[in-house]
Design a protein around this motif. Structure first.
Motif, short mmCIF file in Angstrom:
data_model
loop_
_atom_site.label_atom_id
_atom_site.label_comp_id
_atom_site.label_asym_id
_atom_site.label_seq_id
_atom_site.Cartn_x
_atom_site.Cartn_y
_atom_site.Cartn_z
N CYS A 13 83.57 20.27 36.71
CA CYS A 13 83.04 20.54 35.45
C CYS A 13 82.15 21.72 35.47
N CYS A 16 81.58 24.49 30.24
CA CYS A 16 82.27 25.36 29.26
C CYS A 16 82.07 24.88 27.89
N CYS A 19 86.50 21.46 26.05
CA CYS A 19 87.21 20.16 25.74
C CYS A 19 86.68 19.38 24.61
N CYS A 60 91.20 22.55 29.72
CA CYS A 60 90.10 22.85 30.70
C CYS A 60 90.34 23.88 31.92
S1 SF4 Z 1 86.85 22.00 29.42
FE1 SF4 Z 1 85.58 20.42 29.49
S2 SF4 Z 1 85.62 19.39 31.72
FE2 SF4 Z 1 86.51 21.32 31.57
S3 SF4 Z 1 84.90 22.73 32.50
FE3 SF4 Z 1 84.74 23.10 30.25
S4 SF4 Z 1 83.46 21.28 29.63
FE4 SF4 Z 1 83.94 20.97 31.77
#
Ligand code: SF4
Ligand code: SF4
Length: 74
Positions: A13, A16, A19, A60
């Motif tokens: 992870c 970002c 999710c 993701c």
């Molecule tokens: S979408 Fe969620 S699990 Fe994937 S990198 Fe971003 S915060 Fe992390």
């Protein structure tokens, strides 16, 4: 009844934050602590409510999320 089980690879992870925004159940949240890359990572705060929709895994960019879907009452 279909239930889901979400597995998040905290080391993969990048924090970002995508999710948590797409989870219809609002059960994903970035951690207070950081992983070895120094970023907060996504965690599931109420696994019992996961429906297995896999929206989180689909969005993701790091492929850090795996979702299993289970049939039954579990
Ligand atoms: S979408 Fe969620 S699990 Fe994937 S990198 Fe971003 S915060 Fe992390
Ligand atoms: S599979 Fe769906 S309900 Fe479960 S954590 Fe991911 S987005 Fe949320």
């Amino acid at each position: 009844l279909v239930k889901g089980r979400v597995i998040i690879d905290s080391e993969r992870c990048k924090g970002c934050g995508l999710c948590p925004t797409v989870c219809p159940q609002k059960i994903l949240s970035l951690s207070e602590t950081t992983n070895s890359q120094g970023v907060p990572y996504s965690t599931c705060i109420d696994a019992s409510r996961c429906t297995g929709c896999a929206f989180c895994a689909t969005i993701c960019p790091e492929c850090a999320i795996t979702v299993f879907r289970m049939e039954g009452n579990g």
